[in-house]
Design a protein around this motif. Structure first.
Motif, short mmCIF file in Angstrom:
data_model
loop_
_atom_site.label_atom_id
_atom_site.label_comp_id
_atom_site.label_asym_id
_atom_site.label_seq_id
_atom_site.Cartn_x
_atom_site.Cartn_y
_atom_site.Cartn_z
N CYS A 284 83.48 38.85 45.89
CA CYS A 284 83.12 39.99 45.04
C CYS A 284 83.71 39.86 43.63
CB CYS A 284 83.57 41.29 45.68
SG CYS A 284 85.35 41.39 45.93
N ALA A 285 84.81 39.16 43.49
CA ALA A 285 85.46 39.05 42.18
C ALA A 285 85.16 37.73 41.48
CB ALA A 285 86.97 39.21 42.34
N GLN B 41 83.53 34.10 34.81
CA GLN B 41 82.93 34.43 33.52
C GLN B 41 84.00 34.73 32.47
OE1 GLN B 41 79.68 34.09 32.64
NE2 GLN B 41 80.54 34.38 30.62
N ARG B 42 85.02 35.47 32.86
CA ARG B 42 86.11 35.79 31.94
C ARG B 42 86.80 34.51 31.46
NH1 ARG B 42 87.65 39.87 34.74
NH2 ARG B 42 89.05 38.70 36.08
N ASP C 27 87.56 31.15 41.11
CA ASP C 27 86.89 31.83 42.22
C ASP C 27 87.87 32.08 43.37
OD1 ASP C 27 83.79 29.98 41.88
OD2 ASP C 27 84.57 31.68 40.77
N ARG D 38 82.54 36.02 40.27
CA ARG D 38 81.74 35.94 39.05
C ARG D 38 82.50 36.48 37.85
NH1 ARG D 38 76.39 38.33 41.31
NH2 ARG D 38 76.12 36.87 43.01
N ASP D 39 83.17 37.61 38.03
CA ASP D 39 83.93 38.20 36.93
C ASP D 39 85.04 37.28 36.46
OD1 ASP D 39 82.33 40.46 37.01
OD2 ASP D 39 83.78 41.65 38.14
#
Length: 126
Positions: A22-23, A29-30, A18, A25-26
């Motif tokens: 804005c980024a 998750q990745r 983290d 979660r991506d």
């Protein structure tokens, strides 16, 4: 049977990705998806997914990393899966990364990187 025997293929997936709201979660998750695929391909069982917020250089000061250490010390895992070295400690603090990898080795736990260019390398991290 000792906890270490029971954990023969048990691993912890550590995610410290983290950065920006804005980024986050991506990236998280990745890292989780990559780690799960890595484990599945190798017949490993992820016993726990541990996350931290990126930003603190010293992993020992992060609650998630302290949990990873607890699992290692208790003999509940044989490896820590992490996307890349900077998730443990940034390049500017690489001595902290080496310290943690050495401590894990002393517990009989190895670090394995899940990012494809690093996961193809043989041997332990450190």
């Amino acid at each position: 049977m000792t906890p270490r025997d029971e954990a023969a293929s048990s691993v912890v997936l550590y995610v410290c990705a983290d950065r920006a709201k804005c980024a986050s979660r991506d990236a998280t998750q990745r890292a989780q998806t990559e780690g799960q695929a890595f484990a599945e391909e190798r017949g490993l069982t992820i016993t726990e997914v541990v996350t931290d917020t990126y930003g603190e250089s010293d992993p020992a000061r992060r609650s998630g990393w302290r949990r990873v250490r607890q699992l290692a010390e208790a003999g509940r895992v044989t490896a820590v899966l992490v996307r890349w070295p900077s998730a443990i400690a940034p390049e500017c603090a690489r001595q902290l990364r080496h310290r943690e990898a050495a401590w894990l080795r002393d517990q009989g736990v190895r670090v394995q990187y899940t990012w494809a260019p690093l996961s193809s390398r043989k041997g332990e991290a450190g």
